[in-house]
Design a protein around this motif. Sequence first.
Motif, PDB file in Angstrom:
ATOM      1  N   SER A 155       1.005  -1.309  -0.003  1.00 27.38           N
ATOM      2  CA  SER A 155      -0.118   0.075   0.198  1.00 27.38           C
ATOM      3  C   SER A 155       0.802   1.290  -0.163  1.00 27.38           C
ATOM      4  O   SER A 155       0.708   2.318  -0.712  1.00 27.38           O
ATOM      5  CB  SER A 155      -0.817  -0.084   1.037  1.00 27.38           C
ATOM      6  OG  SER A 155      -1.602   1.253   1.305  1.00 27.38           O
ATOM      7  N   ARG A 159       1.195   3.979  -3.072  1.00 24.42           N
ATOM      8  CA  ARG A 159       0.882   5.351  -2.768  1.00 24.42           C
ATOM      9  C   ARG A 159       2.144   6.077  -3.218  1.00 24.42           C
ATOM     10  O   ARG A 159       2.095   7.257  -3.934  1.00 24.42           O
ATOM     11  CB  ARG A 159       0.620   5.508  -1.454  1.00 24.42           C
ATOM     12  CG  ARG A 159      -0.049   6.850  -1.124  1.00 24.42           C
ATOM     13  CD  ARG A 159      -0.526   6.739   0.514  1.00 24.42           C
ATOM     14  NE  ARG A 159       0.252   6.289   1.446  1.00 24.42           N
ATOM     15  CZ  ARG A 159      -0.146   5.075   2.014  1.00 24.42           C
ATOM     16  NH1 ARG A 159      -1.316   4.354   1.729  1.00 24.42           N
ATOM     17  NH2 ARG A 159       0.839   4.572   2.975  1.00 24.42           N
ATOM     18  N   TRP A 163       1.920   9.024  -6.222  1.00 24.89           N
ATOM     19  CA  TRP A 163       2.209  10.408  -6.044  1.00 24.89           C
ATOM     20  C   TRP A 163       3.661  10.888  -6.752  1.00 24.89           C
ATOM     21  O   TRP A 163       3.283  12.043  -7.430  1.00 24.89           O
ATOM     22  CB  TRP A 163       2.763  10.498  -4.359  1.00 24.89           C
ATOM     23  CG  TRP A 163       2.630  12.084  -4.067  1.00 24.89           C
ATOM     24  CD1 TRP A 163       1.744  12.627  -3.421  1.00 24.89           C
ATOM     25  CD2 TRP A 163       3.850  12.953  -4.213  1.00 24.89           C
ATOM     26  NE1 TRP A 163       1.954  14.067  -3.332  1.00 24.89           N
ATOM     27  CE2 TRP A 163       3.401  14.211  -3.691  1.00 24.89           C
ATOM     28  CE3 TRP A 163       5.051  12.767  -4.727  1.00 24.89           C
ATOM     29  CZ2 TRP A 163       4.178  15.337  -3.672  1.00 24.89           C
ATOM     30  CZ3 TRP A 163       5.865  13.872  -4.719  1.00 24.89           C
ATOM     31  CH2 TRP A 163       5.451  15.147  -4.384  1.00 24.89           C
TER      32      TRP A 163
END
Length: 177
Positions: A155, A159, A163
Amino acid sequence: MSIQHALLVSLLERPSTGYELANRFDRSIGYFWQATHQQIYRELARMAKKGWLRAEDAPEGGKRRRKIYHVLPAGRSALIEWVKTPELSLESTRGLLIKLRAEATLGPLGVEDELRELIEQHEARLHVYRNIERRDFSGRPLTRAQRLQYAVLRSGIVREESWLHWAREVLPLLATD
Protein backbone atom coordinates in the motif's frame (compact mmCIF):
# COMPACT_ATOMS: atom_id res chain seq x y z
CA MET A 1 -2.35 24.74 6.49
CA SER A 2 -5.53 26.43 7.49
CA ILE A 3 -8.84 26.47 5.75
CA GLN A 4 -8.36 30.22 5.39
CA HIS A 5 -5.77 29.76 2.64
CA ALA A 6 -8.09 27.45 0.72
CA LEU A 7 -10.91 29.98 1.03
CA LEU A 8 -8.67 32.83 -0.10
CA VAL A 9 -7.75 30.90 -3.24
CA SER A 10 -11.40 30.15 -3.96
CA LEU A 11 -12.39 33.78 -3.50
CA LEU A 12 -9.54 35.00 -5.68
CA GLU A 13 -10.78 32.64 -8.37
CA ARG A 14 -14.26 34.13 -8.04
CA PRO A 15 -15.77 36.46 -5.42
CA SER A 16 -18.81 34.72 -3.96
CA THR A 17 -21.44 34.70 -1.29
CA GLY A 18 -20.78 32.40 1.62
CA TYR A 19 -23.39 29.99 0.30
CA GLU A 20 -21.91 29.95 -3.22
CA LEU A 21 -18.42 29.54 -1.79
CA ALA A 22 -19.46 26.62 0.42
CA ASN A 23 -21.09 24.87 -2.55
CA ARG A 24 -18.09 25.48 -4.83
CA PHE A 25 -15.78 24.31 -2.06
CA ASP A 26 -17.75 21.06 -1.77
CA ARG A 27 -17.37 20.43 -5.51
CA SER A 28 -13.64 21.21 -5.83
CA ILE A 29 -11.30 21.77 -2.90
CA GLY A 30 -13.68 19.83 -0.70
CA TYR A 31 -12.60 16.60 -2.36
CA PHE A 32 -9.30 16.85 -0.50
CA TRP A 33 -10.06 19.37 2.25
CA GLN A 34 -13.31 18.89 4.16
CA ALA A 35 -15.06 21.80 5.84
CA THR A 36 -18.63 22.21 6.96
CA HIS A 37 -20.64 25.18 5.81
CA GLN A 38 -20.58 26.45 9.42
CA GLN A 39 -16.78 26.30 9.47
CA ILE A 40 -16.62 28.23 6.20
CA TYR A 41 -18.91 31.00 7.49
CA ARG A 42 -16.95 31.17 10.74
CA GLU A 43 -13.65 31.49 8.85
CA LEU A 44 -15.07 34.14 6.52
CA ALA A 45 -15.96 36.24 9.58
CA ARG A 46 -12.47 35.77 11.06
CA MET A 47 -10.82 36.70 7.78
CA ALA A 48 -12.97 39.81 7.46
CA LYS A 49 -11.91 40.86 10.99
CA LYS A 50 -8.25 40.42 10.00
CA GLY A 51 -8.81 42.73 7.05
CA TRP A 52 -8.28 39.98 4.49
CA LEU A 53 -11.81 40.18 3.05
CA ARG A 54 -14.46 42.75 2.27
CA ALA A 55 -18.11 41.76 2.31
CA GLU A 56 -20.53 43.79 0.24
CA ASP A 57 -24.26 43.39 -0.03
CA ALA A 58 -25.26 41.28 -3.01
CA PRO A 59 -27.89 42.61 -5.38
CA GLU A 60 -31.27 41.66 -3.97
CA GLY A 61 -32.22 38.26 -5.20
CA GLY A 62 -34.36 36.85 -2.47
CA LYS A 63 -35.67 37.30 1.04
CA ARG A 64 -32.31 36.82 2.76
CA ARG A 65 -29.65 39.50 2.78
CA ARG A 66 -26.54 38.04 1.19
CA LYS A 67 -22.97 39.28 1.14
CA ILE A 68 -20.40 38.80 -1.59
CA TYR A 69 -16.86 38.32 -0.29
CA HIS A 70 -13.85 39.85 -2.05
CA VAL A 71 -10.18 39.35 -1.16
CA LEU A 72 -8.41 42.52 -0.06
CA PRO A 73 -4.69 43.22 -0.63
CA ALA A 74 -3.88 42.06 2.92
CA GLY A 75 -5.55 38.70 2.22
CA ARG A 76 -3.72 38.36 -1.07
CA SER A 77 -0.41 39.13 0.68
CA ALA A 78 -1.14 36.62 3.45
CA LEU A 79 -1.84 33.93 0.85
CA ILE A 80 1.32 34.70 -1.12
CA GLU A 81 3.41 34.62 2.06
CA TRP A 82 1.95 31.22 2.98
CA VAL A 83 2.49 29.81 -0.54
CA LYS A 84 6.12 30.92 -0.49
CA THR A 85 6.75 29.19 2.85
CA PRO A 86 7.70 25.59 2.04
CA GLU A 87 5.93 22.76 3.86
CA LEU A 88 8.45 20.02 3.32
CA SER A 89 6.58 17.30 5.11
CA LEU A 90 5.70 14.12 3.28
CA GLU A 91 2.18 14.55 4.62
CA SER A 92 1.72 18.09 3.25
CA THR A 93 -0.13 17.06 0.09
CA ARG A 94 -3.32 18.99 0.91
CA GLY A 95 -1.36 22.17 1.38
CA LEU A 96 0.53 21.58 -1.85
CA LEU A 97 -2.73 21.20 -3.76
CA ILE A 98 -3.98 24.53 -2.42
CA LYS A 99 -0.64 26.12 -3.33
CA LEU A 100 -1.00 24.83 -6.89
CA ARG A 101 -4.45 26.44 -7.09
CA ALA A 102 -2.93 29.68 -5.79
CA GLU A 103 -0.13 29.45 -8.35
CA ALA A 104 -2.74 29.02 -11.09
CA THR A 105 -4.62 32.09 -9.88
CA LEU A 106 -1.80 34.45 -8.90
CA GLY A 107 1.03 33.41 -11.21
CA PRO A 108 4.46 31.98 -10.41
CA LEU A 109 5.00 31.92 -6.65
CA GLY A 110 7.90 29.45 -6.32
CA VAL A 111 5.95 26.25 -5.75
CA GLU A 112 8.29 24.48 -8.20
CA ASP A 113 11.15 24.42 -5.65
CA GLU A 114 8.90 22.98 -2.96
CA LEU A 115 7.63 20.30 -5.33
CA ARG A 116 11.19 19.32 -6.31
CA GLU A 117 12.12 18.90 -2.64
CA LEU A 118 9.01 16.84 -1.96
CA ILE A 119 9.80 14.62 -4.96
CA GLU A 120 13.21 13.91 -3.44
CA GLN A 121 11.62 13.06 -0.09
CA HIS A 122 9.05 10.73 -1.66
CA GLU A 123 11.76 9.05 -3.75
CA ALA A 124 13.77 8.44 -0.58
CA ARG A 125 10.72 6.95 1.18
CA LEU A 126 10.00 4.71 -1.82
CA HIS A 127 13.62 3.54 -1.78
CA VAL A 128 13.26 2.56 1.91
CA TYR A 129 10.03 0.68 1.15
CA ARG A 130 11.66 -1.15 -1.78
CA ASN A 131 14.60 -2.19 0.45
CA ILE A 132 12.20 -3.56 3.05
CA GLU A 133 10.35 -5.42 0.30
CA ARG A 134 13.56 -7.06 -0.97
CA ARG A 135 14.85 -7.84 2.51
CA ASP A 136 11.66 -9.18 4.10
CA PHE A 137 9.30 -10.37 1.39
CA SER A 138 11.16 -11.83 -1.58
CA GLY A 139 12.61 -15.17 -2.48
CA ARG A 140 10.66 -17.38 -0.07
CA PRO A 141 7.11 -18.51 0.67
CA LEU A 142 5.29 -16.18 3.03
CA THR A 143 3.03 -17.08 5.93
CA ARG A 144 -0.46 -15.56 6.13
CA ALA A 145 0.80 -13.01 8.66
CA GLN A 146 3.72 -12.08 6.40
CA ARG A 147 1.42 -11.74 3.38
CA LEU A 148 -0.74 -9.32 5.35
CA GLN A 149 2.33 -7.36 6.45
CA TYR A 150 3.47 -7.26 2.84
CA ALA A 151 0.03 -5.98 1.79
CA VAL A 152 0.51 -3.05 4.16
CA LEU A 153 3.95 -2.33 2.70
CA ARG A 154 2.58 -2.63 -0.86
CA SER A 155 0.00 0.00 0.00
CA GLY A 156 2.81 2.39 0.85
CA ILE A 157 4.77 1.49 -2.28
CA VAL A 158 1.77 2.01 -4.54
CA ARG A 159 0.92 5.30 -2.83
CA GLU A 160 4.48 6.62 -3.24
CA GLU A 161 4.71 5.48 -6.88
CA SER A 162 1.40 7.13 -7.66
CA TRP A 163 2.34 10.39 -5.90
CA LEU A 164 5.68 10.52 -7.72
CA HIS A 165 4.02 9.86 -11.08
CA TRP A 166 1.59 12.72 -10.44
CA ALA A 167 4.30 15.10 -9.18
CA ARG A 168 6.51 14.46 -12.20
CA GLU A 169 3.57 15.33 -14.46
CA VAL A 170 2.95 18.57 -12.55
CA LEU A 171 6.57 19.74 -12.36
CA PRO A 172 6.85 20.90 -16.00
CA LEU A 173 3.64 22.91 -15.57
CA LEU A 174 5.36 25.00 -12.89
CA ALA A 175 8.38 25.91 -15.01
CA THR A 176 8.41 29.61 -15.84
CA ASP A 177 9.32 30.78 -19.32
